[in-house]
Design a protein around this motif. Sequence first.
Motif, PDB file in Angstrom:
ATOM      1  N   GLN A  80     -28.157  24.284 -29.530  1.00  0.00           N
ATOM      2  CA  GLN A  80     -28.382  23.557 -30.822  1.00  0.00           C
ATOM      3  C   GLN A  80     -28.400  22.191 -30.522  1.00  0.00           C
ATOM      4  O   GLN A  80     -27.343  21.635 -29.985  1.00  0.00           O
ATOM      5  CB  GLN A  80     -27.512  23.947 -31.804  1.00  0.00           C
ATOM      6  CG  GLN A  80     -27.737  23.233 -33.242  1.00  0.00           C
ATOM      7  CD  GLN A  80     -27.147  24.099 -34.231  1.00  0.00           C
ATOM      8  OE1 GLN A  80     -26.003  24.860 -34.281  1.00  0.00           O
ATOM      9  NE2 GLN A  80     -26.737  23.343 -35.439  1.00  0.00           N
ATOM     10  N   ARG A  81     -29.185  21.414 -31.050  1.00  0.00           N
ATOM     11  CA  ARG A  81     -29.208  19.646 -30.822  1.00  0.00           C
ATOM     12  C   ARG A  81     -30.234  19.745 -32.140  1.00  0.00           C
ATOM     13  O   ARG A  81     -30.786  19.495 -32.894  1.00  0.00           O
ATOM     14  CB  ARG A  81     -30.232  19.132 -29.797  1.00  0.00           C
ATOM     15  CG  ARG A  81     -29.617  19.613 -28.293  1.00  0.00           C
ATOM     16  CD  ARG A  81     -28.207  18.872 -27.842  1.00  0.00           C
ATOM     17  NE  ARG A  81     -28.283  18.984 -26.690  1.00  0.00           N
ATOM     18  CZ  ARG A  81     -26.841  20.335 -26.340  1.00  0.00           C
ATOM     19  NH1 ARG A  81     -26.253  21.155 -27.513  1.00  0.00           N
ATOM     20  NH2 ARG A  81     -26.065  20.545 -25.488  1.00  0.00           N
ATOM     21  N   SER A  82     -30.010  18.459 -32.477  1.00  0.00           N
ATOM     22  CA  SER A  82     -30.483  17.381 -33.500  1.00  0.00           C
ATOM     23  C   SER A  82     -30.181  15.780 -33.577  1.00  0.00           C
ATOM     24  O   SER A  82     -29.888  15.593 -32.600  1.00  0.00           O
ATOM     25  CB  SER A  82     -29.559  17.078 -35.406  1.00  0.00           C
ATOM     26  OG  SER A  82     -28.883  18.710 -35.134  1.00  0.00           O
ATOM     27  N   LEU A 113     -37.800  14.647 -32.685  1.00  0.00           N
ATOM     28  CA  LEU A 113     -37.544  16.123 -32.350  1.00  0.00           C
ATOM     29  C   LEU A 113     -37.781  16.161 -30.669  1.00  0.00           C
ATOM     30  O   LEU A 113     -36.856  16.657 -29.633  1.00  0.00           O
ATOM     31  CB  LEU A 113     -38.405  16.870 -32.803  1.00  0.00           C
ATOM     32  CG  LEU A 113     -37.408  17.556 -34.680  1.00  0.00           C
ATOM     33  CD1 LEU A 113     -38.336  18.668 -34.518  1.00  0.00           C
ATOM     34  CD2 LEU A 113     -36.596  18.256 -34.432  1.00  0.00           C
ATOM     35  N   GLY A 117     -33.979  17.185 -28.042  1.00  0.00           N
ATOM     36  CA  GLY A 117     -34.535  18.229 -27.613  1.00  0.00           C
ATOM     37  C   GLY A 117     -34.355  18.655 -26.043  1.00  0.00           C
ATOM     38  O   GLY A 117     -34.774  19.910 -25.076  1.00  0.00           O
ATOM     39  N   ILE A 207     -36.912  25.291 -34.950  1.00  0.00           N
ATOM     40  CA  ILE A 207     -37.160  24.313 -35.753  1.00  0.00           C
ATOM     41  C   ILE A 207     -36.520  24.215 -37.235  1.00  0.00           C
ATOM     42  O   ILE A 207     -37.072  24.804 -37.592  1.00  0.00           O
ATOM     43  CB  ILE A 207     -38.628  23.785 -35.195  1.00  0.00           C
ATOM     44  CG1 ILE A 207     -39.107  24.080 -33.344  1.00  0.00           C
ATOM     45  CG2 ILE A 207     -38.543  22.475 -35.927  1.00  0.00           C
ATOM     46  CD1 ILE A 207     -38.001  23.421 -32.450  1.00  0.00           C
ATOM     47  N   TYR A 233     -31.995  29.083 -29.050  1.00  0.00           N
ATOM     48  CA  TYR A 233     -31.686  27.315 -29.471  1.00  0.00           C
ATOM     49  C   TYR A 233     -32.262  27.199 -30.999  1.00  0.00           C
ATOM     50  O   TYR A 233     -32.959  27.894 -31.578  1.00  0.00           O
ATOM     51  CB  TYR A 233     -32.883  27.067 -28.185  1.00  0.00           C
ATOM     52  CG  TYR A 233     -32.734  27.674 -26.870  1.00  0.00           C
ATOM     53  CD1 TYR A 233     -31.275  26.973 -26.207  1.00  0.00           C
ATOM     54  CD2 TYR A 233     -33.688  28.192 -26.699  1.00  0.00           C
ATOM     55  CE1 TYR A 233     -31.308  28.286 -25.270  1.00  0.00           C
ATOM     56  CE2 TYR A 233     -33.157  28.208 -24.946  1.00  0.00           C
ATOM     57  CZ  TYR A 233     -32.410  28.422 -24.195  1.00  0.00           C
ATOM     58  OH  TYR A 233     -32.697  28.923 -23.447  1.00  0.00           O
ATOM     59  N   LEU A 235     -33.028  23.497 -33.086  1.00  0.00           N
ATOM     60  CA  LEU A 235     -33.768  21.958 -32.647  1.00  0.00           C
ATOM     61  C   LEU A 235     -34.171  21.719 -34.207  1.00  0.00           C
ATOM     62  O   LEU A 235     -34.840  21.499 -35.379  1.00  0.00           O
ATOM     63  CB  LEU A 235     -34.544  21.311 -31.769  1.00  0.00           C
ATOM     64  CG  LEU A 235     -35.137  20.233 -31.962  1.00  0.00           C
ATOM     65  CD1 LEU A 235     -34.312  19.394 -31.380  1.00  0.00           C
ATOM     66  CD2 LEU A 235     -36.676  20.322 -30.648  1.00  0.00           C
TER      67      LEU A 235
END
Length: 242
Positions: A80-82, A113, A117, A207, A233, A235
């Motif tokens: 997970q990414r932000s 984003l 990502g 997303i 995943y 994002l």
Amino acid sequence: MGLWKFLINSILPPRCIHCGCILSEHNGLCAECFKKIRFISEPMCACCGRPFDGEKEVAFGKTLYCAMCLKKKKKLLTMQRSAFIYDDFSKNLILDFKFNDKTSSAETLANMLYNAGRDIWKEKPDVLLPVPLHRRRLLQRKYNQSALLVKYLSAKTGIPADYFSLVRQQNTVPQVSLSGKERRRNLISAFSAVKPENIKNRKVVLIDDVTTTGTTLEECAKVLHKAGAAQIYALTLARTES
Ligand SMILES: [Zn+2]
Ligand SMILES: [Zn+2]
């Protein structure tokens, strides 16, 4: 610069998507506003993307995991990414984008984003999925902000977008107005994979604009896992700090 672009720029000069000041280039945000965004960078948890404040670090070779991820046995979300921290400033930036029809913000935010990502792109995902809105909410708001982000992100990454396989069935109450327990209840069976054949054995990227408790992403991940996704995943533009 082409004549057409020159004319457009003279009549409608590019403006900062947040404060509205005139910009010399089409780069979305002015320097002042850009400085106010708290972008997330390393060190962070390799799994959930939680930024480290120094104390919570646990080193496993070079890869760091937060205490919460080390504790969790079964992880549906592989990574997970932000892009940035959800605070008063970014909250307004996102609210503008959500409710004031500032679709012009979409490209700028999608670029953020894209940068956030990079670890996900390395995994070569197959498809981008926006967290869906219910039909009725969609009519009120005219567009799904996450789908709009996906549109730009898909163009930039070359990864196909899928707007139809994951749907929201119930018109849930906005999550922000609820407590943690209520959030989960509000979302039970809210999502479903209507075309599981499009999900099966694929690496999918969810997303969304904001994640606070992570409940929405988790509920979507459950549904995607059930539909046979190979990897899931997530994002988002913003996340809470802890
Ligand atoms: Zn500005
Ligand atoms: Zn973590």
